[in-house]
Scaffold this motif. Structure first.
Motif, mmCIF file in Angstrom:
data_model
loop_
_atom_site.group_PDB
_atom_site.id
_atom_site.type_symbol
_atom_site.label_atom_id
_atom_site.label_comp_id
_atom_site.label_asym_id
_atom_site.label_seq_id
_atom_site.Cartn_x
_atom_site.Cartn_y
_atom_site.Cartn_z
ATOM 1 N N THR A 1 40.526 125.614 -20.327
ATOM 2 C CA THR A 1 41.026 125.772 -18.915
ATOM 3 C C THR A 1 39.895 126.988 -18.532
ATOM 4 O O THR A 1 39.650 128.015 -19.080
ATOM 5 C CB THR A 1 42.363 126.575 -18.969
ATOM 6 O OG1 THR A 1 43.343 125.841 -19.519
ATOM 7 C CG2 THR A 1 42.791 126.912 -17.732
ATOM 8 N N LEU B 1 40.896 132.769 -27.018
ATOM 9 C CA LEU B 1 41.458 131.729 -28.401
ATOM 10 C C LEU B 1 42.981 131.918 -28.504
ATOM 11 O O LEU B 1 43.437 133.043 -28.715
ATOM 12 C CB LEU B 1 40.662 132.132 -29.622
ATOM 13 C CG LEU B 1 39.216 132.012 -29.607
ATOM 14 C CD1 LEU B 1 38.386 132.555 -30.942
ATOM 15 C CD2 LEU B 1 38.458 130.586 -29.079
ATOM 16 N N VAL B 2 43.465 130.697 -28.593
ATOM 17 C CA VAL B 2 44.988 130.739 -29.070
ATOM 18 C C VAL B 2 45.325 129.704 -30.049
ATOM 19 O O VAL B 2 45.147 128.779 -29.992
ATOM 20 C CB VAL B 2 45.895 130.311 -27.734
ATOM 21 C CG1 VAL B 2 47.335 130.392 -28.093
ATOM 22 C CG2 VAL B 2 45.672 131.271 -26.699
ATOM 23 N N VAL B 3 45.488 130.352 -31.269
ATOM 24 C CA VAL B 3 45.824 129.317 -32.392
ATOM 25 C C VAL B 3 47.120 129.983 -32.929
ATOM 26 O O VAL B 3 47.202 130.779 -33.691
ATOM 27 C CB VAL B 3 44.815 129.604 -33.218
ATOM 28 C CG1 VAL B 3 44.776 128.800 -34.832
ATOM 29 C CG2 VAL B 3 43.440 129.383 -32.921
ATOM 30 N N PRO B 4 48.101 129.227 -32.571
ATOM 31 C CA PRO B 4 49.633 129.477 -32.843
ATOM 32 C C PRO B 4 49.802 129.442 -34.458
ATOM 33 O O PRO B 4 49.095 128.502 -35.215
ATOM 34 C CB PRO B 4 50.258 128.691 -32.235
ATOM 35 C CG PRO B 4 49.683 128.017 -31.070
ATOM 36 C CD PRO B 4 48.302 128.178 -31.736
ATOM 37 N N ARG C 1 43.835 129.823 -39.861
ATOM 38 C CA ARG C 1 43.699 130.381 -38.033
ATOM 39 C C ARG C 1 42.361 130.865 -38.143
ATOM 40 O O ARG C 1 41.588 130.656 -36.837
ATOM 41 C CB ARG C 1 44.735 131.174 -37.750
ATOM 42 C CG ARG C 1 46.088 130.642 -37.884
ATOM 43 C CD ARG C 1 47.275 131.654 -37.484
ATOM 44 N NE ARG C 1 47.502 132.869 -37.916
ATOM 45 C CZ ARG C 1 48.160 132.997 -38.818
ATOM 46 N NH1 ARG C 1 48.866 131.968 -39.467
ATOM 47 N NH2 ARG C 1 48.380 134.292 -39.419
ATOM 48 N N LYS D 1 39.211 129.722 -35.445
ATOM 49 C CA LYS D 1 38.778 130.470 -34.380
ATOM 50 C C LYS D 1 37.218 130.628 -34.677
ATOM 51 O O LYS D 1 36.516 130.575 -33.759
ATOM 52 C CB LYS D 1 39.376 132.002 -34.586
ATOM 53 C CG LYS D 1 40.833 131.806 -33.913
ATOM 54 C CD LYS D 1 41.342 133.410 -34.330
ATOM 55 C CE LYS D 1 42.668 133.568 -34.115
ATOM 56 N NZ LYS D 1 43.319 134.558 -34.255
ATOM 57 N N VAL E 1 39.636 129.726 -22.035
ATOM 58 C CA VAL E 1 40.699 129.766 -23.113
ATOM 59 C C VAL E 1 40.735 128.267 -23.826
ATOM 60 O O VAL E 1 41.033 127.362 -23.235
ATOM 61 C CB VAL E 1 42.008 130.025 -22.397
ATOM 62 C CG1 VAL E 1 43.244 130.261 -23.335
ATOM 63 C CG2 VAL E 1 41.602 131.117 -21.542
ATOM 64 N N ARG F 1 42.904 126.456 -26.758
ATOM 65 C CA ARG F 1 44.047 126.653 -27.427
ATOM 66 C C ARG F 1 44.173 125.365 -28.541
ATOM 67 O O ARG F 1 43.922 124.319 -28.259
ATOM 68 C CB ARG F 1 45.307 126.547 -26.507
ATOM 69 C CG ARG F 1 46.537 126.503 -26.953
ATOM 70 C CD ARG F 1 47.646 126.601 -25.849
ATOM 71 N NE ARG F 1 49.163 126.408 -26.261
ATOM 72 C CZ ARG F 1 49.896 125.755 -25.849
ATOM 73 N NH1 ARG F 1 49.948 125.057 -24.766
ATOM 74 N NH2 ARG F 1 50.889 125.793 -26.536
ATOM 75 N N ARG G 1 46.500 122.763 -29.880
ATOM 76 C CA ARG G 1 47.703 122.072 -29.446
ATOM 77 C C ARG G 1 48.232 121.056 -30.493
ATOM 78 O O ARG G 1 49.426 120.597 -30.157
ATOM 79 C CB ARG G 1 47.313 121.450 -28.099
ATOM 80 C CG ARG G 1 46.792 122.434 -27.057
ATOM 81 C CD ARG G 1 46.684 121.548 -25.600
ATOM 82 N NE ARG G 1 47.802 121.164 -25.200
ATOM 83 C CZ ARG G 1 47.871 120.365 -24.055
ATOM 84 N NH1 ARG G 1 46.930 120.144 -23.395
ATOM 85 N NH2 ARG G 1 49.015 119.606 -23.578
#
Length: 96
Positions: A2, A15-18, A28, A32, A52, A54, A56
């Motif tokens: 985004t 960075l979003v790594v759930p 994770r 990253k 950003v 992510r 998914r």
């Protein structure tokens, strides 16, 4: 990914790594690192913006049994490089 409005004149990365998609901390961290490396490879040709990235989809533990395998790193690189190459729109910059 985004893009966001950037007032600073350079690219910033979030960075979003759930945990639910990459259970192990080692995995994770590898994800990253691969994202950061892809941004560095294409950094000069990316537009200045806030990005950003992510994760998914879950990392398949059957396909990648080792948390930090070279196979996983190669798979991530193969997926990230074309993605960032599509975003590289700065004229005159070296391609990714």
């Amino acid at each position: 990914m985004t893009p966001g409005v950037d007032d600073y004149g350079f690219t910033r990365l979030g960075l979003v790594v759930p945990k639910r998609f990459a259970k192990r901390a080692v995995t994770r961290t590898l994800v990253k690192r691969q994202i950061r490396a892809a941004v560095l490879r294409c950094g000069a040709s990316l537009p200045s913006a806030d990005w950003v990235v992510r994760l998914r989809a879950p990392i398949d533990r059957l396909r990648f049994p080792s948390a930090r395998s070279t196979l996983l790193a190669q798979a991530l690189r193969a997926e990230l490089d074309p993605l960032f190459a599509r975003l590289a729109v700065v004229p005159g910059a070296a391609p990714c």
